[in-house]
Design an enzyme around this catalytic site. Structure first.
Site, PDB file in Angstrom:
ATOM      1  N   LYS A  25      27.275 -53.093  76.246  1.00 29.42           N
ATOM      2  CA  LYS A  25      26.388 -52.947  77.403  1.00 29.42           C
ATOM      3  C   LYS A  25      27.248 -52.690  78.637  1.00 29.42           C
ATOM      4  CE  LYS A  25      22.715 -55.369  79.933  1.00 29.42           C
ATOM      5  NZ  LYS A  25      21.891 -56.601  79.994  1.00 29.42           N
TER       6      LYS A  25
ATOM      7  N   ASP B 237      13.143 -63.129  81.447  1.00 30.53           N
ATOM      8  CA  ASP B 237      12.638 -61.832  80.985  1.00 30.53           C
ATOM      9  C   ASP B 237      12.364 -61.862  79.478  1.00 30.53           C
ATOM     10  OD1 ASP B 237      11.709 -59.266  81.277  1.00 30.53           O
ATOM     11  OD2 ASP B 237      13.686 -58.325  81.246  1.00 30.53           O
TER      12      ASP B 237
END
Length: 420
Positions: free
Chosen positions: A85, A181
């Site tokens: 990432k 989230d």
């Protein structure tokens, strides 16, 4: 994504930091087959800061968004697949995602293997690269597959996925960390072993009582009502609401609260839960107590779901999707719910005939919010196994697909000595 641009600059109590010390050059070469090999100086995700050379190949983009880009790559030394990432690093601030991920070590949380910094195309542009476990599927994609086939996800999978999600939440909440989230897209799955791993800590934060937090957080369908009301002093129970939305979605085959805006979202919630009382509104955000809402009665939970939905699943959902944050179950209490009793049966198997993944290797840290629950969470057969074999680290990577034989840890051993 949570609907807001994410770099590594945060307004919420982040402290300035100097230039990354582990910034190293990126070398590109070719292996004997002519494949591109990238070698970087990376720091291990856990343990002391001892930068080392890491080489990877077969790089390809598998995801992107406001946060940056995610690549799949293969480590040259082991042949293992990883996800990398890549996010823009604001040099004025520490990267909160990195700080949090370095603390975490759990079989239901994606593991940070290494991290390294790389330069961007623009002058002084620096990127942080997180080298993570690669997990091939997501709950979102699996659920969508069943939905498109006009089928519902088998209940055994609903139990396995939700149980492991609650375990991951119990673990991070024990450190005061709120994910902020939770949604099906952030729940990674290995379809063969049914192991679930929580990922994407780009919105996560260690919540401190009395310190304000942004309310525009969490993806819309999964936002707790206190966030819609603009609360800034919320707790980690917003993750529990989101998990309740995920559970309802797996049972329904579609989102339970599909609003197009904040107001629309609240309307969808009120259609099911009814109009919140003044006291419930005060518990969510005291500034909204004088706001007038249309008076709507709660819809019976049994009519929200399909007729064949297990009553225990409906009962669990009703204990998660509560207006009052303190009335929601904790993640550990959710794990102990009767909906998950089938998983505690010593004879339970995956539909493909395999053993279930590690489910009872609780650490003392995980159980810290409610230690007495260990008598429910660690079934007799797991206690016997724990007493008969030396305790192992519950968070070792090998635990994730090897069942619970010989892997229940010190918490289970202690429980065994007290109850067998």
């Amino acid at each position: 994504m949570s609907g807001r641009p994410r770099t590594t600059s945060f307004a919420e109590s982040c402290k300035p930091v100097q230039q990354p010390s582990a910034f190293g050059s990126m070398k590109v070469s070719r292996d004997k087959d002519g494949s591109k090999v990238t070698t970087v100086v990376a720091t291990p995700g856990q343990g002391p800061d001892r930068p080392q050379e890491v080489s990877y190949t077969d790089t390809k983009v598998i995801g992107n968004g406001s946060f940056g880009v995610v690549y799949q790559a293969k480590l040259c030394d082991s042949g293992e697949l990883v996800a990398i990432k890549k996010v823009l690093q604001d040099k004025r601030f520490k990267n909160r995602e990195l700080q949090i991920m370095r603390k975490l070590d759990h079989c239901n949380i994606v593991r940070l293997r290494y991290f390294f910094y790389s330069s961007g195309e623009k002058k002084d542009e620096v990127y942080l690269n997180l080298v993570l476990d690669y997990v091939p599927e997501t709950v979102y994609r699996v659920a969508r597959h069943y939905s498109r086939a006009k089928q519902t996800l088998p209940v055994i999978y609903v139990k396995l996925y939700m149980y492991q999600l609650f375990r991951s939440l119990a673990y991070i909440h024990s450190f005061g960390i709120c994910h902020r989230d939770i949604k099906p897209q952030n729940l990674l799955l290995d379809p063969d072993t049914a192991v679930l791993k929580l990922c994407d800590f780009g919105s996560a934060k260690q919540l401190v009582r009395g310190e304000p937090n942004v309310s525009y957080i969490c993806s819309r369908y999964y936002r707790a009502p206190e966030l819609i009301f603009g609360a800034t002093d919320y707790t980690s129970s917003i993750d529990v609401w989101s998990a309740g939305c995920v559970l309802a979605e797996l049972l329904l085959g579609q989102p339970i609260f599909p609003g197009d805006s904040g107001v629309d979202q609240l309307v969808e919630i009120i259609k099911v839960l009814g109009t919140p009382t003044r006291e419930q509104i005060r518990e969510m955000n005291p500034n909204y107590t004088e706001f007038k809402f249309p008076q709507i009665k709660a819809h019976p939970w049994t009519k929200v779901f399909r007729p064949r939905t297990p009553p225990e699943a409906i009962a669990l959902c009703s204990r998660l999707l509560e207006y009052t944050p303190t009335a929601r179950l904790t993640p550990l209490e959710a794990c102990a719910h009767s909906f998950f009793d089938e998983l505690r049966d010593p004879n339970v198997k995956l539909p493909n005939g395999r053993d279930t993944p590690a489910l009872f290797n609780f650490t003392t840290q995980e159980l810290s919010s409610n230690p007495p629950l260990a008598t429910i969470l660690i079934p007799p057969h797991a206690r016997i196994q724990a007493a008969a074999s030396p305790p192992a680290n519950a968070t070792a990577a090998s635990d994730t697909n090897a069942g619970d034989r010989g892997q229940t840890n010190n918490a289970a051993s202690a429980s065994a000595s007290n109850s067998t």
